[in-house]
Each structure stands twice: as C-alpha cells, then as structure tokens.
Design an enzyme around this catalytic site. Structure first.
Site, PDB file in Angstrom:
ATOM      1  N   ASN A 152       0.806  -1.226   0.000  1.00  0.00           N
ATOM      2  CA  ASN A 152       0.000   0.000   0.000  1.00  0.00           C
ATOM      3  C   ASN A 152       0.835   1.269   0.000  1.00  0.00           C
ATOM      4  O   ASN A 152       0.391   2.309  -0.488  1.00  0.00           O
ATOM      5  CB  ASN A 152      -0.953   0.007   1.203  1.00  0.00           C
ATOM      6  N   HIS A 410      -1.765  -8.159   4.360  1.00  0.00           N
ATOM      7  CA  HIS A 410      -0.375  -7.719   4.414  1.00  0.00           C
ATOM      8  C   HIS A 410      -0.155  -6.427   3.634  1.00  0.00           C
ATOM      9  O   HIS A 410       0.887  -6.241   2.999  1.00  0.00           O
ATOM     10  CB  HIS A 410       0.562  -8.836   3.927  1.00  0.00           C
ATOM     11  N   CYS A 411      -1.165  -5.550   3.678  1.00  0.00           N
ATOM     12  CA  CYS A 411      -1.062  -4.251   3.002  1.00  0.00           C
ATOM     13  C   CYS A 411      -0.817  -4.405   1.516  1.00  0.00           C
ATOM     14  O   CYS A 411      -0.191  -3.537   0.899  1.00  0.00           O
ATOM     15  CB  CYS A 411       0.057  -3.394   3.588  1.00  0.00           C
ATOM     16  N   ASN A 412      -1.228  -5.528   0.933  1.00  0.00           N
ATOM     17  CA  ASN A 412      -1.018  -5.740  -0.500  1.00  0.00           C
ATOM     18  C   ASN A 412      -2.369  -6.116  -1.112  1.00  0.00           C
ATOM     19  O   ASN A 412      -2.623  -7.274  -1.431  1.00  0.00           O
ATOM     20  CB  ASN A 412       0.023  -6.841  -0.715  1.00  0.00           C
TER      21      ASN A 412
END
Ligand SMILES: Cc1ncc(COP(=O)(O)O)c(C=O)c1O
Length: 482
Positions: A152, A410-412
């Site tokens: 992100n 996982h911020c993805n």
C-alpha cells in the site's frame, strides 16, 4: 548430530520423527549444510527464541536482532557524547561524523558508488516511498505505472500522481503463480510518453506471494523512458541487492526488516541522475541552508540533507551500521542459501498434505517451487470439503502453539484481490457508500469469511525445527471439517 540442540519441550515430543525428517531434508537440500554457522548463531544470538519456545515465522513483518547488535550499540552510546547534528560544536560534529559514516556504510553494503547514489535517511520504507511520491514531478500527460502486486505504501503514491493529473496504470498479475505476464508488461512499458515524466514502481520481492519480479525490468524500462522505483523492503533481508549491477532510480529500505534493530530507520537510495527531478513540496528545519520570513524564500540544502526533515534519528542510526556489519559478517548469500533450502522444504511439505479424501489441506498463493521467489509462503487452509478456514482463526490456533504467522492481506490489496478471486463488482460496491460502510461490512461484502491469507516468512535465524513445527501444525488440519 546436526539437529539444533536447543529445542523446547513442545518440539522434543516429536524429536524422533524430526530427526528422520531432518535427514531427508539434508539429502534433498544439501546446500543447507553449508549454512550451519547460522545454527550456532541461533543458539547464541537468538537464544531467546528457544528459551521461550517461540517459532517465529514473520520475518517479512520484521527481522530479529542479534543480542550482540544491542551490546555494540549500548557500548557506543555509553562511551560517546552525542549532540544534535546541524551545528559546529564538538558533540554536534561528533554526531554528524557518525551519521555520515552510516551513510557511507549503507552505500558500501549495497555496492553503490557515491558518484552514482545518494542515501537519504527516512523512518522506514514508507517514509522513503512518500518522499518519492510527493517530490516526483507528476503532471498532466505524465504516468505512474505499477504492478497489481505492491504494498500500500507504493499504491498510495497514486494519490500524489492523481492529484497532479497524471495517469495511473496497473499491470496485472496472473494466477496461479501471481507473476506479471511479460506481454502485459511490454505493452504497458510501451506507453511511456516521450519527454514526460514516467515512473514505474514494483517490488523486487512480493510481500504477499514471495514472487521475485525480475530485476532485468529495471534497465529494460529505463531504456523505454521510465524512471524506476524498486521497492526492496522485503527483498533486501535475504537477497543481495547489488546497485553496481542493478541501477533503479529509487530504492526504499526498512532496516529493521534486514536485522531487526533499530526500528524507526530506513532509507531512500536515489540515483544521482534522477535526483535532480525531485522537487520537495515544502522545507523544514534541517533541510535548508537559509530561509527568510521577510523575503519569503529559502534555499534547500543540496544532497540528502534537503530531504531529511528535522532532526534525523541520530542515536539509532549508528545501530544501522552495526546491523549491516553483522549481516556482512555472516554473508547475505549464505543467508539466502539457507532461507531458500528451508522455503523449498516447507513448500514441498505443505503442498504434499492431503485429506483422506485426496483433497489438499492448503491452497498456495504464489509459485510452488523456489524458482524466482523468496522465503514468503502464503496459504489458506482448507477443510476436507474444500472450504477455506478463516485465516484469523488459523493464526489464533498457531498462537496456541507459540508459532508466529501473520494473517491478513499484508497491506497488499492487489495481490489479495487476484489471489482470492474478488471481482471488480464486489470491490467497486465496497466503495459506493463510503460514509456508511464499516470495515466489518466491507469484509462482509467481499466474502463474509475469508479476508486474506496466512503468511509464513523465513529469515536469517530460522532453523529446521521452526519449519518442521509449522508442518506439524499444518497436519492438525488433516481431515478437519468445519
Ligand atoms: C514490500 C514492502 N514494501 C513496503 C513496506 C513498508 O515498510 P514499512 O512498514 O517498514 O514502512 C513493506 C512492509 O512490510 C513491505 O513488505
């Protein structure tokens, strides 16, 4: 006997089968025996793991520090008198000298010539990425190109691009391996606007799937008119990044991911040929040589200092040099070899698990072999009817076994959306009524149950017992029904 000697009670229960598994592992991955030095370090520098019975498999989240790093840092602080830099008094100059020494050590570590690269200290990778985002001269007719597979903090740069009227384009990733198709990339790279600013960002290693996207893309895209931002946050801890060979324009690093301590320090490596493009949107204490209230103007300090807002983390930065020296004393290639042996075995084992009815126990998101990937293994567990078991529940069960895995996206979000097969309609619906939608409702719209996946990531202090315990844990799902 080559088995680690400091096993906790939990693991001792399974010692005999582990012994056998270990022998089979050594046969399959003979290179592991060349990395035995790391078992010794595990017993000394990381003794706290086995003392407390921890199986730590979250190295992409954060690396672990060696005890000697703490001792060396404490000794340095205990012996020194360090004042705030930016002055010419003795203690201030001592600090400035130390900070510049750390800068040089970062360049040396990445084999970057001081004629070619600058090191700008930041709080973390995100801080480095934000510097690029806010300073890159996006404008109408410019393009920000990025892969679906991105953290992100790289996705977020699109807000700077969008605000300045630039076009934002994503290159897809393709299941099951979740890599970028070369045709898609070539088409996207061909869209660079000559004479305009074109920025291409991708991760050297995915924090979601472990995929290592080719470093060859750097020169290829530069030749087509792109500036390249290489996110090396999850690549650098277990891979050599040689900046004399690969020359991205911008590289972000979080030091704690490489050697655990200190947190709160990272850097942006900037290729000097691209540095002139960056325009800081503001100035701050520490970044200017001279500013005037009356004349309403300022001069930005040339070089890295112009990007380091306020006072740098000057007492922690020396610990970065200590950490880099520690990694150099082991050798990043040795760490890489070990991590890939353990990753290969863990992939083999997890993929071989099947319920009695023949259905698989896990669904893997990413490549099934060690080819062009790193030590990050993302899965969901399946019951015997092929239903996904909530990753948060699996994380909770792992906690009970003292195994640290990480559940979520996982911020993805791009990798998650493709991996889990979320549709455009589902996702667009989530943003239709932003005012009213709670996060829980958002998750419900998406799936109701499966919000992400479970990540195991292997690092320099991982030993065979760690991955063995994870496999034992995975076996507890055999023939489970929900
Ligand atoms: C690939 C990647 N990029 C960027 C980041 C952001 O790092 P930080 O949170 O240290 O700023 C992470 C963090 O996990 C990451 O894995």
């Amino acid at each position: 006997m080559l088995l680690p000697t400091t096993l906790d009670t939990h693991a001792r229960r399974d010692l005999a089968p582990m012994d056998t598994a270990f022998e089979a592992f050594r046969q399959a991955y003979p290179a592991f025996d060349t990395t035995r030095q790391l078992d010794e370090l595990r017993a000394t520098e990381y003794a706290r793991l086995d003392r407390q019975g921890h199986t730590y498999l979250d190295y992409t989240g954060g690396g672990l520090y060696a005890e000697s790093q703490l001792r060396d840092h404490l000794a340095l602080l205990s012996d020194g008198v360090f004042g705030n830099p930016h002055s010419k008094n003795l203690t201030s100059m001592a600090t400035t000298q130390l900070v510049e020494q750390v800068r040089d050590s970062v360049l040396r570590y990445f084999n970057a010539s001081p004629d070619e690269y600058l090191v700008i200290f930041t709080p973390n990778s995100t801080g480095a990425l934000k510097l690029v985002g806010e300073s890159y001269p996006f404008g109408p007719d410019d393009t920000y190109l990025l892969t679906f597979d991105n953290h992100n903090s790289v996705n977020g740069i699109r807000e700077f691009a969008r605000a300045k009227g630039a076009t934002v384009t994503y290159v897809p990733i393709v299941p099951p391996d979740l890599r970028v198709a070369e045709d898609d990339l070539s088409r996207a790279l061909a869209c660079a606007q000559p004479g305009h600013n074109n920025l291409f960002a991708y991760p050297a290693q995915s924090n979601f799937t472990g995929v290592q996207h080719p470093l060859e893309w750097i020169a290829e895209s530069q030749a087509k008119g792109w500036d390249v931002l290489l996110d090396a946050a999850s690549f650098a801890p277990t891979n050599r990044l040689d900046l004399s060979r690969w020359q991205p324009d911008f590289v972000d690093i979080s030091f704690y991911k490489i050697f655990g301590y200190p947190t709160g320090t990272g850097c942006l490596l900037v290729r000097k040929t691209a540095a002139h493009k960056l325009r800081r949107p503001w100035y701050a204490g520490g970044t200017i040589t001279f500013s005037s209230v009356v004349a309403f103007d300022h001069y930005l300090t040339p070089g890295p200092a112009g990007f380091e807002d306020g006072t740098v983390n000057y007492l922690s930065l020396p610990a970065v040099e200590i950490g880099l020296k520690y990694i150099e004393s082991i050798g990043i290639d040795l760490i890489h070899t070990r991590v890939m042996c353990l990753t290969g075995w863990l992939l083999d084992q997890l993929l071989s698990l099947h319920h009695s009815n023949g259905r698989p126990v896990i669904r893997l998101y990413g490549p099934p072999t060690t080819d062009q990937r790193g030590g990050t293994i993302q899965v969901n567990f399946l019951d015997q009817s092929d239903r996904l078991i909530d990753c948060n529940e699996v994380e909770r069960l792992a906690n009970a076994e003292h195994i640290s895995l990480r559940a979520g996206c996982h911020c993805n979000p791009g990798a998650r959306e493709v991996a889990l097969g979320f549709t455009r309609e589902q996702l667009v619906a989530c943003f239709r009524d932003k005012e009213r939608l709670t996060f829980e409702q958002f998750l419900h719209v998406i799936d109701g149950k499966t919000t992400g996946a479970l990540r195991a990531s292997i690092g320099l202090a991982t030993n065979f017992a760690d991955v063995y315990r994870y496999v034992q844990f995975a076996k507890t799902f055999l023939d489970k029904s929900m």
